[in-house]
Write an enzyme that holds these catalytic residues in place. Structure first.
Site, PDB file in Angstrom:
ATOM      1  CE  LYS A  57      -1.575   1.646   4.169  1.00 48.11           C
ATOM      2  NZ  LYS A  57      -1.187   2.945   4.424  1.00 48.11           N
ATOM      3  CG  ASN A  58       2.530   2.654   3.598  1.00 49.25           C
ATOM      4  OD1 ASN A  58       1.105   3.054   3.290  1.00 49.25           O
ATOM      5  ND2 ASN A  58       2.784   2.525   4.686  1.00 49.25           N
TER       6      ASN A  58
ATOM      7  CB  CYS B  56      -5.220   9.819  11.524  1.00 52.47           C
ATOM      8  SG  CYS B  56      -3.555   9.270  11.847  1.00 52.47           S
TER       9      CYS B  56
ATOM     10  NE  ARG C 198       0.593  10.316  10.604  1.00 46.41           N
ATOM     11  CZ  ARG C 198       0.132   9.327   9.684  1.00 46.41           C
ATOM     12  NH1 ARG C 198      -1.185   8.651  10.285  1.00 46.41           N
ATOM     13  NH2 ARG C 198       0.637   8.947   8.711  1.00 46.41           N
TER      14      ARG C 198
ATOM     15  CG  ASP D  80       3.443   1.192   9.581  1.00 45.85           C
ATOM     16  OD1 ASP D  80       3.704   1.514   8.208  1.00 45.85           O
ATOM     17  OD2 ASP D  80       3.155   2.079  10.533  1.00 45.85           O
TER      18      ASP D  80
ATOM     19  NE  ARG E 290      -6.823   4.357   5.697  1.00 43.76           N
ATOM     20  CZ  ARG E 290      -6.169   4.904   6.049  1.00 43.76           C
ATOM     21  NH1 ARG E 290      -6.287   5.329   7.501  1.00 43.76           N
ATOM     22  NH2 ARG E 290      -5.275   5.817   5.643  1.00 43.76           N
TER      23      ARG E 290
HETATM   24  C1  EPZ Z   1       4.525   6.807   6.420  1.00 42.31           C
HETATM   25  O1  EPZ Z   1       3.564   7.707   6.999  1.00 42.31           O
HETATM   26  C2  EPZ Z   1       3.439   5.506   6.401  1.00 42.31           C
HETATM   27  N1  EPZ Z   1       2.537   5.977   5.422  1.00 42.31           N
HETATM   28  C3  EPZ Z   1       2.991   5.246   7.460  1.00 42.31           C
HETATM   29  O2  EPZ Z   1       2.168   3.981   7.444  1.00 42.31           O
HETATM   30  C4  EPZ Z   1       4.016   5.139   8.649  1.00 42.31           C
HETATM   31  O3  EPZ Z   1       3.598   4.574   9.819  1.00 42.31           O
HETATM   32  C5  EPZ Z   1       5.105   5.945   8.578  1.00 42.31           C
HETATM   33  O4  EPZ Z   1       5.533   6.414   7.159  1.00 42.31           O
HETATM   34  C6  EPZ Z   1       6.234   5.857   9.363  1.00 42.31           C
HETATM   35  O5  EPZ Z   1       6.948   4.921   8.982  1.00 42.31           O
HETATM   36  C7  EPZ Z   1       2.661   6.028   4.173  1.00 42.31           C
HETATM   37  O6  EPZ Z   1       3.703   5.614   3.596  1.00 42.31           O
HETATM   38  C8  EPZ Z   1       1.472   6.269   3.112  1.00 42.31           C
HETATM   39  P1  EPZ Z   1       6.444  10.146   8.418  1.00 42.31           P
HETATM   40  P2  EPZ Z   1       4.184   9.302   7.026  1.00 42.31           P
HETATM   41  O7  EPZ Z   1       6.213  11.230   7.794  1.00 42.31           O
HETATM   42  O8  EPZ Z   1       5.045   9.865   5.853  1.00 42.31           O
HETATM   43  C9  EPZ Z   1       6.410  13.505  12.121  1.00 42.31           C
HETATM   44  C10 EPZ Z   1       0.281   2.628   7.861  1.00 42.31           C
HETATM   45  O9  EPZ Z   1      -0.039   2.442   8.852  1.00 42.31           O
HETATM   46  N2  EPZ Z   1       6.123  14.381  10.989  1.00 42.31           N
HETATM   47  O10 EPZ Z   1       7.474   9.324   8.207  1.00 42.31           O
HETATM   48  O11 EPZ Z   1       2.722  10.160   7.278  1.00 42.31           O
HETATM   49  C11 EPZ Z   1       5.364  12.615  12.045  1.00 42.31           C
HETATM   50  O12 EPZ Z   1       4.430  12.975  12.877  1.00 42.31           O
HETATM   51  C12 EPZ Z   1       0.866   4.008   7.834  1.00 42.31           C
HETATM   52  O13 EPZ Z   1       0.195   1.893   6.660  1.00 42.31           O
HETATM   53  C13 EPZ Z   1       6.221  15.379  11.385  1.00 42.31           C
HETATM   54  O14 EPZ Z   1       6.511  16.131  12.625  1.00 42.31           O
HETATM   55  O15 EPZ Z   1       4.963   9.355   8.278  1.00 42.31           O
HETATM   56  C14 EPZ Z   1       5.883  11.350  12.770  1.00 42.31           C
HETATM   57  O16 EPZ Z   1       6.074  11.477  14.205  1.00 42.31           O
HETATM   58  C15 EPZ Z   1       0.405   4.719   9.163  1.00 42.31           C
HETATM   59  N3  EPZ Z   1       6.374  16.906  10.232  1.00 42.31           N
HETATM   60  C16 EPZ Z   1       7.190  11.081  12.043  1.00 42.31           C
HETATM   61  O17 EPZ Z   1       7.473  12.390  11.764  1.00 42.31           O
HETATM   62  C17 EPZ Z   1       6.026  16.182   8.791  1.00 42.31           C
HETATM   63  O18 EPZ Z   1       5.965  17.180   8.078  1.00 42.31           O
HETATM   64  C18 EPZ Z   1       7.308  10.137  10.900  1.00 42.31           C
HETATM   65  O19 EPZ Z   1       6.329  10.388  10.104  1.00 42.31           O
HETATM   66  C19 EPZ Z   1       6.095  14.862   8.780  1.00 42.31           C
HETATM   67  C20 EPZ Z   1       6.431  13.939   9.683  1.00 42.31           C
END
Ligand code: EPZ
Length: 427
Positions: free
Chosen positions: A22-23, A116, A121, A312, A406
């Site tokens: 998915k990702n 969420c 996020r 995840d 999802r």
């Molecule tokens: C990706 O989300 C995945 N989703 C998530 O999978 C996964 O849990 C996550 O990466 C971490 O591995 C997809 O790829 C579609 P991040 P993403 O930006 O990119 C903080 C699932 O279950 N952050 O790597 O949204 C954030 O709050 C989903 O399949 C900021 O502060 O995650 C988090 O603490 C859930 N500011 C950390 O960084 C930003 O602008 C990592 O988030 C972006 C992120």
């Protein structure tokens, strides 16, 4: 409301084909907005989230057709550059259209995803990265409006945390920028590598794949390409954990063991046997004293960016540790609220206490969980409850399974084929 009904206690035997990730599919679909023509994506999972992304592409003027696992997407004529709230609120990954729209059209208006169940996020890293490429961003009425006067220009961006979609969004904005872009502390997840392969096939010039430093040399234009989605490492890990929880012997076909080193290390310590095979990963529980299942060692985990233990898979691993012989500490370092499954697991007889970003799981041994009506709160929490239900004594009913659907393609059908007593009830 649709539910999953599971009568637990059955071991899992046979083989299951792992779907496309998915990702990985979501950024690859967004990348089709970068160039006109007929893009071909193979091994695309049919999920609620991939259907949402296809709806968004259609809203933006694209067109698509699905033929089995292959999706053909044409983005010759983009009629809009706005991702509306009613779509984005259901799927945060909609923000991935920002980068390609800025590159293709110089403008994008995307609803802020909002929080969420697992956390706030934010997308501040995404916006900061765009600004480094000369983009002006404004926030108003819950939307982010991004525009660039003439052409994006190369810049330098250091991510405070290795954001997966932040890295992907910036890559897609940078591929046709004027000059070179340097992305430091980039995410190294395999899904980012899958996107880099697709962008390269489209004509992009990107160095540093699979490292935390990416260099993008801007090119004049890109063309449509043909790409395959990599296997879903999180789905694979979910089924590996399910075998550890229920016992049995399962071949996870088309899975890539090199994407699951951290989880495999922990599951081997729990007692699971994991063997790499030509066509996938074979997992089984050694049986001791006849057919009884081996005892499960309790093992601590700390979630980390790839290649560390994936956040995840944290909820799923916690369900397993409820059946351990000792106490396991589960430390969640990526998201601030990813313990929504704890209360529901405790209702099934688990003994888990939360202390800040750590959950203390006092294992009660195999057979200690009892079936119960439970409610899914987010995608991976619902997978955790499914694993607990498969291993519990009695019947578990999981409501709000739209969360599960999802990110897992036909989980009930795949588990039924492995011998689980599980059925999906439309409500
Ligand atoms: C990706 O989300 C995945 N989703 C998530 O999978 C996964 O849990 C996550 O990466 C971490 O591995 C997809 O790829 C579609 P991040 P993403 O930006 O990119 C903080 C699932 O279950 N952050 O790597 O949204 C954030 O709050 C989903 O399949 C900021 O502060 O995650 C988090 O603490 C859930 N500011 C950390 O960084 C930003 O602008 C990592 O988030 C972006 C992120």
């Amino acid at each position: 409301m649709d539910t999953l009904v599971i009568d637990g206690g059955m071991p899992l035997h046979g083989e299951v084909r792992i779907s496309g990730a998915k990702n990985a599919a979501l950024p690859l679909m967004a990348a089709t907005l970068l160039a006109p023509g007929d893009h071909v994506l193979h091994n695309v999972p049919d999920l609620r989230d991939t259907r949402t992304m296809l709806s968004l592409i259609k809203t933006l003027g694209g067109d698509w057709v699905r033929q089995g696992g292959t999706v053909r997407i044409n983005t010759d004529t983009l009629s809009g550059a706005e991702a509306p709230y009613d779509l984005v609120k259901t799927m945060r990954a909609s923000v991935l259209v920002l980068g390609p729209l800025l590159s293709r059209a110089g403008y994008a208006r995307v609803s802020l995803p909002g929080g969420c169940a697992i956390g706030t996020r934010p997308i501040d890293y995404h916006l900061k990265g765009f600004e480094r490429l000369g983009v002006q961003t404004d926030l108003a009425q819950g939307y982010v409006e991004a525009r660039v006067k003439d052409r994006l220009r190369g810049g330098v961006m250091y991510f405070d945390a290795p954001s997966v979609t932040g890295t992907e969004n910036l890559l897609m904005a940078a591929v046709c920028a004027q000059g070179t872009t340097l992305i430091q502390n980039a995410a190294r997840e395999p899904e980012v590598g899958n996107l880099i392969d697709m962008l390269t096939a489209m004509g992009a010039h990107i160095e540093g794949k699979d490292t935390d430093t990416l260099t993008v040399h801007g090119v004049e234009r890109l063309v449509a390409a043909e790409t395959s989605v990599i296997p879903d490492r999180i789905e694979t890990g979910t089924y590996m954990i399910a075998v550890a929880a229920c016992g049995g012997r399962v071949l996870l076909r088309d899975s890539l063991s090199q994407h699951l080193v951290a989880l495999s290390e922990k599951l081997r310590r729990c007692g699971l046997i994991i063997e790499e095979r030509q066509d996938g990963i074979l997992v089984f529980c050694p049986e001791v004293a006849g057919s009884s299942l081996c005892a499960l060692e309790s093992v601590d985990i700390t979630t980390q960016p790839y290649p560390g233990f994936p956040t995840d898979l944290q909820a799923q691993f916690m369900a397993l540790m409820c059946m351990g012989e000792g106490t396991a500490i589960i430390h969640e370092t990526i998201f601030e609220n990813r313990f929504m499954h704890v209360a529901e697991l405790n209702r099934m007889g688990a003994d888990i206490t939360i202390e800040g970003s750590r959950a203390v799981v006092r294992g009660c041994g195999r057979g200690s969980l009892s079936g119960a009506p439970v409610m899914a709160t987010d995608l991976r929490a619902s997978a955790s409850l499914a694993i607990a239900g498969l291993a519990a004594q009695g019947t578990t009913t999981i409501s709000r399974i739209y969360h599960l659907e999802r990110g897992y393609e036909n989980m009930a059908g795949k588990l039924q084929a492995l011998g689980a007593n599980i059925r999906r009830i439309s409500g």
